[in-house]
Scaffold this motif. Structure first.
Motif, mmCIF file in Angstrom:
data_model
loop_
_atom_site.group_PDB
_atom_site.id
_atom_site.type_symbol
_atom_site.label_atom_id
_atom_site.label_comp_id
_atom_site.label_asym_id
_atom_site.label_seq_id
_atom_site.Cartn_x
_atom_site.Cartn_y
_atom_site.Cartn_z
ATOM 1 N N LEU A 115 0.670 -1.080 -0.042
ATOM 2 C CA LEU A 115 -0.050 -0.013 -0.041
ATOM 3 C C LEU A 115 0.885 1.311 0.103
ATOM 4 O O LEU A 115 2.132 1.325 0.273
ATOM 5 C CB LEU A 115 -0.907 0.024 1.185
ATOM 6 N N ILE A 116 0.253 2.456 -0.528
ATOM 7 C CA ILE A 116 0.921 3.770 -0.339
ATOM 8 C C ILE A 116 -0.048 4.441 0.438
ATOM 9 O O ILE A 116 -1.296 4.699 0.267
ATOM 10 C CB ILE A 116 1.101 4.096 -1.919
ATOM 11 N N LEU A 117 0.924 5.366 1.332
ATOM 12 C CA LEU A 117 -0.052 6.601 2.114
ATOM 13 C C LEU A 117 0.387 7.784 1.527
ATOM 14 O O LEU A 117 1.589 8.091 1.384
ATOM 15 C CB LEU A 117 0.782 6.169 3.549
ATOM 16 N N MET A 118 -0.586 8.687 1.300
ATOM 17 C CA MET A 118 -0.230 10.023 0.801
ATOM 18 C C MET A 118 -1.124 10.906 1.483
ATOM 19 O O MET A 118 -2.051 10.610 2.217
ATOM 20 C CB MET A 118 -0.896 9.939 -0.719
ATOM 21 N N ASP A 119 -0.433 12.262 1.490
ATOM 22 C CA ASP A 119 -1.147 13.354 2.122
ATOM 23 C C ASP A 119 -1.697 14.408 0.850
ATOM 24 O O ASP A 119 -0.839 14.794 0.447
ATOM 25 C CB ASP A 119 0.042 14.152 2.861
ATOM 26 N N PRO A 120 -2.959 14.325 0.859
ATOM 27 C CA PRO A 120 -3.337 15.205 -0.220
ATOM 28 C C PRO A 120 -3.156 16.545 -0.116
ATOM 29 O O PRO A 120 -2.968 17.644 -0.702
ATOM 30 C CB PRO A 120 -4.903 14.860 -0.506
ATOM 31 N N THR A 121 -3.047 16.785 1.193
ATOM 32 C CA THR A 121 -3.109 18.391 1.695
ATOM 33 C C THR A 121 -2.364 18.438 3.221
ATOM 34 O O THR A 121 -2.377 17.403 3.775
ATOM 35 C CB THR A 121 -4.418 19.052 1.621
ATOM 36 N N SER A 122 -1.799 19.874 3.346
ATOM 37 C CA SER A 122 -1.201 19.882 4.622
ATOM 38 C C SER A 122 -2.293 20.511 5.357
ATOM 39 O O SER A 122 -2.223 20.943 6.728
ATOM 40 C CB SER A 122 -0.012 20.605 4.637
ATOM 41 N N ALA A 123 -3.448 20.951 4.665
ATOM 42 C CA ALA A 123 -4.500 21.922 5.334
ATOM 43 C C ALA A 123 -5.245 21.094 6.333
ATOM 44 O O ALA A 123 -5.313 19.794 6.275
ATOM 45 C CB ALA A 123 -5.453 22.439 4.297
ATOM 46 N N CYS A 124 -5.703 21.618 7.392
ATOM 47 C CA CYS A 124 -6.591 21.067 8.476
ATOM 48 C C CYS A 124 -7.607 22.132 9.067
ATOM 49 O O CYS A 124 -7.263 23.251 9.329
ATOM 50 C CB CYS A 124 -5.660 20.393 9.474
ATOM 51 N N ASN A 125 -8.850 21.443 9.238
ATOM 52 C CA ASN A 125 -9.666 22.389 9.976
ATOM 53 C C ASN A 125 -9.771 22.606 11.298
ATOM 54 O O ASN A 125 -10.239 23.428 12.074
ATOM 55 C CB ASN A 125 -11.198 21.954 9.280
ATOM 56 N N LEU A 126 -8.893 21.648 12.072
ATOM 57 C CA LEU A 126 -8.512 21.981 13.525
ATOM 58 C C LEU A 126 -7.053 22.494 13.757
ATOM 59 O O LEU A 126 -6.382 22.676 12.809
ATOM 60 C CB LEU A 126 -8.720 20.360 14.110
ATOM 61 N N HIS A 127 -6.903 22.746 15.127
ATOM 62 C CA HIS A 127 -5.540 23.387 15.396
ATOM 63 C C HIS A 127 -5.243 22.796 16.737
ATOM 64 O O HIS A 127 -5.152 23.096 17.988
ATOM 65 C CB HIS A 127 -5.769 24.839 15.880
ATOM 66 N N CYS A 128 -5.056 21.415 16.481
ATOM 67 C CA CYS A 128 -4.651 20.436 17.753
ATOM 68 C C CYS A 128 -3.423 20.819 18.377
ATOM 69 O O CYS A 128 -2.223 21.257 17.656
ATOM 70 C CB CYS A 128 -4.797 18.962 17.315
ATOM 71 N N ASP A 225 -10.850 15.982 23.636
ATOM 72 C CA ASP A 225 -11.104 17.580 23.404
ATOM 73 C C ASP A 225 -10.023 18.438 24.069
ATOM 74 O O ASP A 225 -9.987 19.566 23.613
ATOM 75 C CB ASP A 225 -12.381 18.025 23.851
ATOM 76 N N LEU A 226 -9.320 18.079 25.042
ATOM 77 C CA LEU A 226 -8.395 19.006 25.752
ATOM 78 C C LEU A 226 -7.090 19.237 24.711
ATOM 79 O O LEU A 226 -6.661 20.448 24.674
ATOM 80 C CB LEU A 226 -7.487 17.873 27.019
ATOM 81 N N ARG A 227 -6.932 18.252 23.681
ATOM 82 C CA ARG A 227 -5.993 18.256 22.517
ATOM 83 C C ARG A 227 -6.655 19.125 21.283
ATOM 84 O O ARG A 227 -6.119 19.819 20.676
ATOM 85 C CB ARG A 227 -5.020 17.167 22.529
ATOM 86 N N ARG A 228 -7.783 18.514 21.133
ATOM 87 C CA ARG A 228 -8.204 18.640 19.616
ATOM 88 C C ARG A 228 -9.412 19.766 19.530
ATOM 89 O O ARG A 228 -9.549 20.309 18.583
ATOM 90 C CB ARG A 228 -9.061 17.332 19.146
ATOM 91 N N GLY A 229 -9.765 20.324 20.747
ATOM 92 C CA GLY A 229 -10.651 21.491 21.010
ATOM 93 C C GLY A 229 -12.112 21.035 21.353
ATOM 94 O O GLY A 229 -12.588 19.836 21.139
ATOM 95 N N ASN A 230 -12.612 21.817 21.914
ATOM 96 C CA ASN A 230 -13.902 21.788 22.395
ATOM 97 C C ASN A 230 -15.125 21.239 21.539
ATOM 98 O O ASN A 230 -15.173 21.877 20.651
ATOM 99 C CB ASN A 230 -14.522 22.880 23.149
ATOM 100 N N GLY A 231 -15.841 20.251 21.619
ATOM 101 C CA GLY A 231 -16.929 19.933 20.720
ATOM 102 C C GLY A 231 -16.481 18.898 19.872
ATOM 103 O O GLY A 231 -17.507 18.320 19.122
ATOM 104 N N VAL A 232 -15.061 18.558 19.484
ATOM 105 C CA VAL A 232 -14.698 17.725 18.641
ATOM 106 C C VAL A 232 -15.156 16.249 19.033
ATOM 107 O O VAL A 232 -15.647 15.517 17.941
ATOM 108 C CB VAL A 232 -12.979 17.648 18.513
ATOM 109 N N TYR A 233 -15.171 15.723 20.321
ATOM 110 C CA TYR A 233 -15.652 14.374 20.291
ATOM 111 C C TYR A 233 -16.951 14.151 19.955
ATOM 112 O O TYR A 233 -17.318 13.079 19.622
ATOM 113 C CB TYR A 233 -15.519 14.069 21.991
#
Length: 538
Positions: A115-128, A225-233
């Motif tokens: 298998l091959i693992l790829m990153d389509p983007t470095s963008a993310c909607n969270l700020h972990c 949520d402590l790391r990923r942000g309130n409401g993520v869970y």
């Protein structure tokens, strides 16, 4: 195998799968046995040490976990998704792909991954906390055409399984669905935070039929949520509900550390995953990658020993929880040690850099300047091939975490550069953080492997296979350690971490560093490893 035979094989599997799906509410066990018969016929001559008869027995055991697990998947999964998964992940990737990859490895004399693992983007909607992705926004991306070309080249080598990470890969979910549609003979899995899963995307996944998700979770709500942000869970729980309602296949991706290891393997947590519809839980040992990595998050020796046993207890296909679990650090015996460097997978960053592993941020080639075959034949990847397995003990698989002197040497000898764009880290700095851990784990791992190896040898002599070992009641010696709780072995491990530095004790893992020159496995051993890789989904 000729193209006509490949087409005939796919057609035969497709027909058998259609019949099985028609009977999925009753008598599906007999159809499953016929599929195994077809698999045995198709893979004849491939030297797979797979215990077909035991597989038939386990499938038909209605009191066993495997039967209940399959029954639940058949009842809760969309028929189109089931059929596509059986054909693409089963026939193309496991069967046809495995045969083709073995052939290509011989022709090209280099690693060819499964298998091959790829990153389509470095963008993310969270700020972990601790993640660099948000710092770069959408500045780093692989174009649709670049990902498409990687898959086109990969299929020519027999690679039919592709994974996506990031960043957050679902930022590019429209392009991912396009790839699923264009390469409808492949299987795709995205590691995601789950917050971008909505009804529309679930419907697109169901229509394509060949996309699966592994949703990141680090524990229950407070810890997650402590790391990923309130409401993520809460959003993750909602995403799982949508995926289950739409009959899709999904699971979790869990990074375990010294602080959350008990929580993410607890009965309450595992029961929650099963209830939500997860089919698999992929556990990743914390890796101290990056200049600011927190070494104190590395599990202790005692924690890792219990983790190894617990994952196997959950996975047990006779008495387990009905959740397939995989621990990529502690399940080395089932995949022949380290699977990186193209041996079974490698990673392509959002910048196009080809890295041997998602945790090893060094490269000497880029998909924008090299073909896949050229990448696999570059010095860094060839050094991996020449040194694998990095240790004769598969419970010490990694050239960084358990054998840090090897990665430091390989990077130096090949001239590979750091691909960390935020804060480039030298191999010396990275590996220095692993020496004490490696020294502490080595004696425990050697004792565990010594006990397990004697049992494994007996299983091989009796005709057992690696798949059989995954299913057997009791698993390995570590199951005994878990069931007995604080065992004598645990007590021996308690003070295993040395206070001395690596230089003071003469260097950890020297046997592993030089083993490639004096302990290469014979061909039949490699075939056993390859069989294990298939059995463990690698």
């Amino acid at each position: 195998m000729s193209e006509m035979t490949h087409k005939a094989g796919r057609a035969a599997f497709g027909k058998a799968i259609d019949i099985a799906l028609q009977h999925r509410d009753k008598d599906w066990e007999q159809d499953a046995k016929r599929l195994l018969d077809l698999m045995q016929k198709y893979m004849s001559g491939a030297k797979l040490e797979f215990d077909y008869e035991r597989a038939r027995e386990r499938i038909c055991d209605r009191e066993g976990t495997l039967n209940r697990y399959v029954r639940r998947i058949l009842a809760e999964t969309d028929p189109h998704v089931l059929r596509t998964t059986a054909l693409n992940l089963g026939f193309e990737a496991f069967f046809h792909g495995t045969r083709t990859i073995r052939k290509m490895r011989g022709i090209h004399q280099c690693n060819i991954p499964w298998l091959i693992l790829m990153d389509p983007t470095s963008a993310c909607n969270l700020h972990c906390t601790g993640c660099w992705a948000a710092e770069y926004g959408n500045r780093l991306n692989l174009s649709f055409e670049e990902m498409d070309d990687v898959i086109r080249q990969g299929k020519e080598l027999g690679i039919y399984f592709y994974m996506f990470t990031g960043g957050e890969p679902l930022v590019r979910k429209a392009d991912l669905i396009r790839l699923c549609e264009k390469h409808n003979d492949c299987a795709f899995l995205a590691y995601t935070n789950g917050t971008l899963v909505d009804t529309a995307f679930c419907q697109e996944m169901k229509r394509a039929g060949n996309m699966y998700l592994a949703i990141s979770l680090e524990g229950f709500e407070a810890v997650n949520d402590l790391r990923r942000g309130n409401g993520v869970y809460g959003k993750v729980m909602h995403a799982m509900e949508l995926l289950k309602e739409n009959g899709l296949l999904f699971g979790t991706s869990i990074c375990y550390t010294s602080r959350n290891i008990e929580a993410v393997t607890s009965n309450e947590f595992v029961d929650l995953l099963v209830e939500k519809g997860c089919r698999y839980a992929l556990y990743f040992h914390y890796m101290p990658v990056g200049n600011e990595a927190a070494v104190e998050l590395l599990p202790t020796v005692e924690q890792r020993v219990r983790m190894m046993a617990r994952v196997r207890e959950i996975r047990n296909m006779t008495t387990g929880k009905g959740l397939f679990t995989m621990d990529f650090q502690n399940d080395g015996e089932f995949v022949g040690g380290c699977i990186a460097g193209g041996r079974n997978y490698f990673h392509i960053s959002a910048n196009g850099d080809a890295e041997p592993c998602v945790f090893i941020h060094y490269s000497d080639a880029n998909i924008r300047t090299h073909t896949l075959l050229e990448i696999l034949k570059q010095p860094l990847f060839m050094a991996y091939r020449e040194n694998q397995p990095f240790n004769d003990n598969p419970l010490r698989p990694c050239p960084m975490l358990e054998n840090p002197e090897i990665l430091e040497r390989i990077v130096k000898e090949t001239g590979a550069r750091s691909t960390d764009l935020q804060s480039p880290e030298s191999a010396e700095h990275l590996c220095a953080k692993c020496h004490e851990y490696a020294a502490g784990w080595a004696p425990a791992a050697d004792r565990l492997w010594g006990e397990g190896r004697s049992r494994a040898d007996r299983l091989w002599r009796e005709g057992g296979s690696c798949t059989d070992r995954l299913w057997r009641e009791g698993g390995s010696c570590t199951d005994r350690l878990w069931k007995e709780g604080r065992s004598q072995t645990d007590q021996q491990h308690e003070n295993c971490r040395p206070s001395k530095t690596v230089s003071q004790i003469g260097g950890v893992g020297e046997a592993g560093a030089g083993k490639s020159r004096r302990g290469k496995k014979e061909n039949h051993e490699k075939e056993k490893y390859e069989t294990c890789q298939m059995a463990a989904g690698q």
